[in-house]
Design an enzyme around this catalytic site. Sequence first.
Site, PDB file in Angstrom:
ATOM      1  N   GLN A  32      -5.815  -2.156  -6.774  1.00 30.43           N
ATOM      2  CA  GLN A  32      -6.036  -1.088  -5.548  1.00 30.43           C
ATOM      3  C   GLN A  32      -6.804  -0.053  -6.453  1.00 30.43           C
ATOM      4  O   GLN A  32      -6.507   0.461  -7.428  1.00 30.43           O
ATOM      5  CB  GLN A  32      -5.082  -0.507  -4.898  1.00 30.43           C
ATOM      6  CG  GLN A  32      -5.651   0.370  -3.604  1.00 30.43           C
ATOM      7  CD  GLN A  32      -4.182   0.799  -2.953  1.00 30.43           C
ATOM      8  OE1 GLN A  32      -3.630   1.788  -3.229  1.00 30.43           O
ATOM      9  NE2 GLN A  32      -4.164   0.210  -1.606  1.00 30.43           N
ATOM     10  N   SER A  82      -6.736   5.321  -0.045  1.00 32.56           N
ATOM     11  CA  SER A  82      -7.165   4.081  -0.388  1.00 32.56           C
ATOM     12  C   SER A  82      -8.627   3.651  -0.344  1.00 32.56           C
ATOM     13  O   SER A  82      -9.298   3.654   0.777  1.00 32.56           O
ATOM     14  CB  SER A  82      -6.308   2.846   0.035  1.00 32.56           C
ATOM     15  OG  SER A  82      -4.979   3.229  -0.015  1.00 32.56           O
ATOM     16  N   ASP A 119       0.802  -1.146  -0.074  1.00 29.01           N
ATOM     17  CA  ASP A 119      -0.084  -0.149   0.099  1.00 29.01           C
ATOM     18  C   ASP A 119       0.790   1.345  -0.039  1.00 29.01           C
ATOM     19  O   ASP A 119       0.265   2.298  -0.125  1.00 29.01           O
ATOM     20  CB  ASP A 119      -0.909  -0.117   1.169  1.00 29.01           C
ATOM     21  CG  ASP A 119      -1.984   1.062   1.272  1.00 29.01           C
ATOM     22  OD1 ASP A 119      -2.594   1.310   0.102  1.00 29.01           O
ATOM     23  OD2 ASP A 119      -2.217   1.710   2.119  1.00 29.01           O
TER      24      ASP A 119
END
Length: 289
Positions: A281, A231, A207
């Site tokens: 993502q 996110s 991430d």
Amino acid sequence: MTNPAERLVDLLDLEQIEVNIFRGRSPHESLQRVFGGQVAGQALVAAGRTTDGERPVHSLHAYFLRPGRPGVPIVYQVEQVRDGRSFTTRRVTAVQQGRTIFTLTASFHKPEQGSFKHQLPPARSVPSPESLPTIAEEVQAHLGALPEQLERMARRQPFDIRYVDRLRWTAEEVKDAEPRSAVWMRAVGPLGDDPLVHTCALTYASDMTLLDAVRLPVEPLWGPRGFDMASLDHAMWFHRPFRADEWFLYDQESPIATGGRGLARGRIYNLQGQLIVSVVQEGLFRKLG
């Protein structure tokens, strides 16, 4: 004083407070919200702690629902959805101050001998990680000195990150840039021999830079930001065993950004060019000011 890799292992070592219920620390940071990779990594630890340990994680799907508050513990509640002959499924809910901030579904698979296999080669050849400067070295070379805030961050950073392409610093440099980015990464110290720790550590790292690919055509990755980003969801598929304290290449691209959201996907390779993890993502992007 422990090094950042040891602190990461400690961060991922959850306290079990009841059957299927775990508590994770959330360090005091200068960030406005808890780092999403931390929550995902801790949630995966909680899921893994409720299995027999004989089945590695093969996929996870997660949603970031609310920003977490730094310094406030996070409670992870695990639902044992399924224990089959080959697959195990767990659903994890992360709660902070009575509110759900994150959900994750993880699937574990007993390794099998496949009847066939294939892999597309990496999209491009890249320099070796040792030949590339660290982020701190690139910033220092550009600015002449390392800003105090970045120096503090570098001391706490559990991963050595080296950008394959040089950092861009001005709007002119990012103009017409392709929405692609690649970095070499590895933990800054040994992470032990527990495969679950390495999987959760790489989940943490996944991430850190993935949404760079979405930002690249719009603004430099370093310096003042014109956009707030967060996110929204995160999915990973684990293909081969790996160690997160050995170099891995994270090749990232963004096929589309529209409607205030940007999609990014990444392929993670080991030093031998074997694909070890696939990542997708979506992030939310809002202009500041």
